[in-house]
Structure formats: structure tokens, C-alpha cells
Design a protein around this motif. Structure first.
Motif, PDB file in Angstrom:
ATOM      1  N   SER A   1      53.085  61.828  16.418  1.00 17.54           N
ATOM      2  CA  SER A   1      54.164  61.375  17.295  1.00 17.54           C
ATOM      3  C   SER A   1      55.422  61.088  16.478  1.00 17.54           C
ATOM      4  CB  SER A   1      53.736  60.126  18.049  1.00 17.54           C
ATOM      5  OG  SER A   1      52.435  60.313  18.547  1.00 17.54           O
ATOM      6  N   LYS A   2      55.215  60.816  15.167  1.00 18.12           N
ATOM      7  CA  LYS A   2      56.359  60.458  14.317  1.00 18.12           C
ATOM      8  C   LYS A   2      56.676  61.511  13.261  1.00 18.12           C
ATOM      9  CE  LYS A   2      55.851  55.511  14.825  1.00 18.12           C
ATOM     10  NZ  LYS A   2      55.088  54.371  14.331  1.00 18.12           N
ATOM     11  N   LEU A   3      55.880  62.581  13.226  1.00 12.97           N
ATOM     12  CA  LEU A   3      56.015  63.557  12.139  1.00 12.97           C
ATOM     13  C   LEU A   3      57.357  64.292  12.198  1.00 12.97           C
ATOM     14  CD1 LEU A   3      54.241  64.759   9.808  1.00 12.97           C
ATOM     15  CD2 LEU A   3      53.664  66.601  11.402  1.00 12.97           C
ATOM     16  N   LYS A   4      58.039  64.301  11.069  1.00 14.41           N
ATOM     17  CA  LYS A   4      59.320  65.022  10.986  1.00 14.41           C
ATOM     18  C   LYS A   4      59.066  66.527  10.994  1.00 14.41           C
ATOM     19  CE  LYS A   4      62.386  61.608   9.378  1.00 14.41           C
ATOM     20  NZ  LYS A   4      61.543  60.475   9.628  1.00 14.41           N
ATOM     21  N   GLN A   5      59.985  67.271  11.612  1.00 22.56           N
ATOM     22  CA  GLN A   5      59.835  68.721  11.728  1.00 22.56           C
ATOM     23  C   GLN A   5      59.602  69.380  10.365  1.00 22.56           C
ATOM     24  OE1 GLN A   5      59.566  69.905  14.800  1.00 22.56           O
ATOM     25  NE2 GLN A   5      59.017  71.899  13.940  1.00 22.56           N
ATOM     26  N   ARG A   6      60.294  68.889   9.323  1.00 21.46           N
ATOM     27  CA  ARG A   6      60.167  69.539   8.017  1.00 21.46           C
ATOM     28  C   ARG A   6      58.794  69.318   7.392  1.00 21.46           C
ATOM     29  NH1 ARG A   6      60.989  65.385   4.326  1.00 21.46           N
ATOM     30  NH2 ARG A   6      62.039  63.634   5.334  1.00 21.46           N
TER      31      ARG A   6
END
Ligand code: ADP
Length: 237
Positions: free
Chosen positions: A67-72
Motif C-alpha cells: 500500500s506504501k510501496l514507491k513505484q521505483r
């Protein structure tokens, strides 16, 4: 490790697909996910792969809070998962060897490592002798074993198999699940979605049944081959 905490998912058109799903899959488990068409199985998998993000609640896979994972960070996360699809998704122009090697090349793995790792995973799925063949020269069961080798080559923590036996004749389906069990016995977590109740009854193990977006059954059942050692029989799912 997979953990869903109070997860809801609603598609942009307003269609509710998952309703308050709570789920834990520990490292090393083998889990069948069953449910009728439209039940929410694909949505569950897409959330695990971070193709979708939960509308509400949290999904954690292999230590990544999705839910918090950054796209990169998504590619790094995806390398912890091996995915197998019903339609194999092999590259027709490439040999069996190159189909598997491709999954390593895109991660910039050293050439020496690729040269030892690819033959190893092909031997695990019993296809060393087909390394130079192209997918069109293989049976459905063999193509799925190539797809399995490709899923394994990055040494994932979990294999997610979405109807992997859906296009394979019943006899060969048992071989694919057997292979998934062998992979599981070596420590990789396996989650397999299937419609084939006879497979589930034969192998047994942990069964998660989804119905209209909710988990309605989540138990270990005994199989017929004695492989999974479930605790009791049931007709509930
Ligand atoms: P399953 O994989 O078990 O067949 P899905 O997860 O595909 O079920 O679907 C769950 C629910 O979400 C169904 O009601 C389905 O119609 C709906 N659904 C699936 N994909 C979409 C989408 N892209 N847009 C809107 N609704 C969708």
C-alpha cells in the motif's frame, strides 16, 4: 510471506471485488485458492503483484508493504515473486533456454551465472533435453514447465500460479502440481489458483475459497496421496 489486513478493493467503475479480506500465508506454505468465476481470485493476485493497490486495508508481501510501496521499488519487489499464467506467456521466437535466460538477463545477472543457473532450473523441471527447442515444438505441459523454470530462475520467495493447469490435459495437470510440490518442498512458498476441484481433493493442503469477494473457507484438508498431510476431510469448499 503474504498478509492481507482488512482489504477492500473496488474497481474504478464502482464494482466491489474484495470485501474485508484477511489472510496470512507463511513462508514455505502450499496454498490452493479456489472460487467460481467472478469470485475475486484475479483481483487477489493482482493485489499481491502490486498491479492493483488496495482501496482500503493493507497488503504485505515478502516484507514489502504494497500500500506504501514507491513505484521505483516495484521491480525490486516483483523479483521476489515468480509468476506462472494459464497461457504460459513464452516468447515464441526464443528457444526454451533463451526464454528462461531472458528473465535473468533483464536483471543484468552476470553471464557466468546465467550459464550455470539456466541449465540447473531446466533440469529441475525435467526439460534439459529440450533446451534448444522452441515453444511451438513442445506440448502444453512442457510449455508450462518452461514457464515454471522461468518463474524459478530468479530464486523467488513465492511462486504465484494463476490456473497453471487450465490449458493442460488432466493427466499432465497432476504432473504440474507435483512439480509445484517439489519446488515447495525445497522451501519456496506456492500459491496456486485453480478451478479443478479434483486436483485440490487429490493433493489436499491449505485451501482458501473466495466467494463474491470474501474468504468463505480457509482450512487444511487431507489429500488422497498422503503428500500434504492435512488434518481432516471436508466437502465444504
Ligand atoms: P475471478 O478471478 O475469481 O474470476 P475477478 O477478481 O476477476 O474474479 O473479479 C471479481 C469481480 O470484479 C467480478 O465481479 C468482476 O466482474 C469484477 N471485475 C474484474 N475486473 C474488473 C475490471 N477491470 N473492472 C471492473 N470490474 C472488474
Amino acid at each position: 510471506m503474504v498478509e492481507f489486513k482488512n482489504v477492500f478493493y473496488t474497481y474504478p467503475n464502482g464494482q466491489h471485488a474484495l470485501h474485508n479480506v484477511n489472510l496470512e500465508i507463511a513462508d514455505g506454505e502450499f496454498v490452493f485458492v479456489v472460487g467460481s468465476n467472478g469470485a475475486g481470485k484475479s483481483t487477489l493476485i493482482k493485489l499481491m503483484l502490486r498491479e492493483l493497490t488496495a482501496t482500503q486495508g493493507s497488503v504485505t508481501v515478502n516484507g514489502y508493504n504494497l500500500s506504501k510501496l514507491k513505484q521505483r521499488k516495484v521491480p525490486e519487489f516483483r523479483r521476489t515473486i515468480g509468476v506462472v499464467f494459464q497461457d504460459y506467456r513464452l516468447i515464441p521466437e526464443l528457444t526454451v533456454y533463451d526464454n528462461v535466460a531472458f528473465a535473468l538477463r533483464v536483471t543484468d545477472a552476470p553471464k557466468r551465472y546465467i550459464r550455470s543457473r539456466v541449465p540447473y532450473v531446466l533440469s529441475l523441471v525435467g526439460l534439459s533435453h529440450k533446451a534448444k527447442s522452441r515453444p511451438e515444438d513442445l506440448s502444453g505441459g512442457e510449455q508450462q514447465r518452461v514457464a515454471l523454470a522461468r518463474a524459478l530462475v530468479n530464486d523467488p520467495e513465492i511462486i504465484i500460479a494463476d490456473e497453471p493447469t487450465g490449458n493442460i490435459d488432466p493427466q499432465r495437470s497432476y504432473e504440474i502440481v507435483d512439480l509445484l510440490h517439489q519446488i515447495n518442498n525445497c522451501g519456496t512458498t506456492v500459491l496456486m489458483v485453480t478451478h479443478q476441484h479434483e486436483l485440490v481433493k487429490y493433493f489436499g493442503g491449505r485451501i482458501i475459497n473466495i466467494n463474491t469477494g470474501s474468504i468463505v473457507f480457509n482450512e487444511v484438508i487431507g489429500g488422497q496421496d498422503g503428500a500434504s498431510g492435512g488434518q481432516y476431510e471436508t466437502d465444504e469448499f
